[in-house]
Design an enzyme around this catalytic site. Structure first.
Site, mmCIF file in Angstrom:
data_model
loop_
_atom_site.group_PDB
_atom_site.id
_atom_site.type_symbol
_atom_site.label_atom_id
_atom_site.label_comp_id
_atom_site.label_asym_id
_atom_site.label_seq_id
_atom_site.Cartn_x
_atom_site.Cartn_y
_atom_site.Cartn_z
ATOM 1 N N ASP A 148 -24.614 52.211 -22.170
ATOM 2 C CA ASP A 148 -23.228 52.480 -21.714
ATOM 3 C C ASP A 148 -22.473 53.331 -22.734
ATOM 4 O O ASP A 148 -21.581 52.825 -23.392
ATOM 5 C CB ASP A 148 -22.558 51.103 -21.504
ATOM 6 N N GLU A 198 -13.940 56.840 -21.271
ATOM 7 C CA GLU A 198 -14.229 56.209 -19.977
ATOM 8 C C GLU A 198 -13.772 54.750 -19.981
ATOM 9 O O GLU A 198 -13.227 54.244 -19.012
ATOM 10 C CB GLU A 198 -15.736 56.291 -19.678
ATOM 11 N N GLU A 199 -14.020 54.089 -21.101
ATOM 12 C CA GLU A 199 -13.779 52.643 -21.167
ATOM 13 C C GLU A 199 -12.285 52.320 -21.230
ATOM 14 O O GLU A 199 -11.499 53.072 -21.808
ATOM 15 C CB GLU A 199 -14.441 52.063 -22.430
ATOM 16 N N ASP A 245 -25.063 56.516 -15.712
ATOM 17 C CA ASP A 245 -24.356 55.451 -16.423
ATOM 18 C C ASP A 245 -25.176 54.162 -16.362
ATOM 19 O O ASP A 245 -25.865 53.898 -15.378
ATOM 20 C CB ASP A 245 -22.960 55.241 -15.798
ATOM 21 N N HIS A 340 -21.590 45.278 -21.189
ATOM 22 C CA HIS A 340 -20.384 44.853 -21.925
ATOM 23 C C HIS A 340 -20.588 43.539 -22.679
ATOM 24 O O HIS A 340 -19.615 42.822 -22.935
ATOM 25 C CB HIS A 340 -19.185 44.739 -20.977
HETATM 26 ZN ZN LIG Z 1 -18.704 50.316 -20.113
#
Ligand SMILES: [Zn+2]
Ligand SMILES: *[C@@H]1O[C@H](CO)[C@@H](O)[C@H](O)[C@H]1NC(C)=O
Length: 408
Positions: A148, A198-199, A245, A340
């Site tokens: 990620d 992105e996060e 992703d 995550h």
């Molecule tokens: Zn992520």
């Protein structure tokens, strides 16, 4: 990335219109021969998590606006400048406050690297666009984000380096043969976008997420190519936006989300099958029968189009860009276990399945080579031309001939 069932996605506009545009743009695609698939450049130690020249520099915390982020960006820029000097590199910068920045503006830097046919005006080039985000999560502290999306970034780097010489050979041959500017088909380029931000910093919302993607999509929508260009904006120059992703865990489950790009999904699925059948997939040893692309036998009418995974494609999708979202998301189990760090399993280098990472890099290489129609220009190893090669069109035989001449 966030999973939100219940439809933040706008309905797709008319499939017929999209298909018509696609046909008018003359997007061709040519399958690689078995021999070429068997000869694809392999990553060697590229993905060694400690010393691999492509992957290991990305496996550090790289929160937007921090020194780790700058170091990874430098790694990308160095890679293109050193290994792919024919590529054009640009940065697209923006700033935004975040829920944790105490009112301060945080910088977000997207890197765009592209290569166009040498004779083509930039506004006339439609580009296969390979995308991954390079930022990592703000919390927990020290989060790495290997799937990620450190590994997807490295896969794209490997794939672009693997087709670069073939692009040069193909374009040189086209110039020599003097039909370089004959039609649209020959204005086909390729680009890589490494997106920042992105996060979410705190919790996923429309404003706390996709910082880089939102900025780039907006910028490219308003920037106008020169008058008389085939494509009006850099956004419309994207022939397909392939977002990678959450890739790098074993036995990925890739669904097809968009009916207008289901044909391209099926091309990837077909390549996966062929590479497996040709014994070119390292991960097949553990899970021989398990295909990654779950929807490959469905038609574009049967796929689940409104799943609603929130990711970097959204600001582009909202502006009509064609999307192929390659993300490991099982219909029942969801994202990979390491996602995550939610299950107490950290998403770091040690938890990558390197055989799978390498297979992905091979698959992305093959897809890019087919999209750019590089059969006859990729390096060949082993047992010489196959029957398939013999059956190629005359100009393709020339191409093979030229290929061999420059190779030896
Ligand atoms: Zn992520
Ligand atoms: C964007 O940011 C990068 C990295 O800080 C920097 O190298 C570049 O010059 C900036 N570009 C522009 C156009 O400001």
């Amino acid at each position: 990335m966030s999973l939100a069932y219940g439809g933040h996605l706008r309905p797709l506009l008319s499939i017929c219109i999209a298909l018509l545009c696609f046909l008018l743009a003359g997007q061709a695609y040519e399958e690689l021969s078995d021999n070429t698939l068997k000869s694809l450049p392999r990553p060697k130690d590229d993905f060694d998590i400690h010393t691999g020249p492509l992957l290991s520099p990305i496996l550090i915390p790289r929160v937007s606006g921090t020194p780790g982020s700058a170091a990874v960006l430098q790694h990308f820029a160095d890679f293109f400048r050193t290994s792919l000097p024919s590529w054009n590199i640009q940065f697209q910068n923006s700033t935004s406050t975040t829920p944790v920045s105490n009112g301060k503006e945080v910088p977000f830097v997207n890197l765009i690297a592209s290569r166009d046919p040498p004779w083509a005006a930039s506004g006339d080039v439609g580009r296969l666009t390979l995308v991954a985000h390079y930022d990592s999560k703000y919390s927990p502290e020290g989060f790495i984000g290997a799937i990620d999306s450190a590994a997807p970034c490295a896969m794209i780097m490997h794939a672009m380096r693997s087709i670069d010489a073939a692009l040069t050979r193909k374009w040189e041959a086209m110039e020599t043969e003097g039909h370089a500017d004959a039609d649209l088909e020959e204005h086909k380029g390729i680009q890589v976008i490494f997106l920042d931000g992105e996060e979410a910093f705190q919790a996923w919302t429309d404003t706390d997420s996709l910082y880089g993607a939102r900025s780039l999509a907006e910028h490219w929508d308003s920037e106008v190519n020169s008058a008389m260009s085939t494509y009006k904006t850099p956004l419309s120059s994207i022939s397909l936006f392939v977002l990678l992703d959450l890739l790098g865990s074993k036995n990925p489950s890739i669904q097809s989300y968009f009916s207008t790009t289901h044909w391209a999904y099926k091309k990837l699925a077909n390549l996966e099958k062929r590479l497996r059948d040709l014994k070119q997939f390292k991960s097949s040893a553990d899970a021989p029968g398990q295909p990654w692309f779950l929807d490959s036998s469905k038609t574009e009418h049967d796929i689940t189009t409104f799943l609603g995974i929130q990711d970097d494609h959204l600001p582009f999708l909202a502006r009509g860009v064609e999307i192929l979202h390659v993300i490991d998301a099982h219909p029942a189990k969801g994202f990979p276990e390491v996602w995550h760090n939610h299950n107490g399993v950290p998403d770091d280098g040690e938890h990558l399945d390197i055989a799978t990472v390498e297979d992905w890099s091979t698959l992305v290489t093959a897809f890019a080579a087919e999209w750019m129609e590089l059969e006859g220009f990729m390096p060949l190893s082993g047992d010489g031309p196959t029957k398939n090669d013999e059956a190629q069109k005359p100009e393709k035989r020339n191409a093979n001939h030229l290929n061999k001449k420059t190779e030896l």
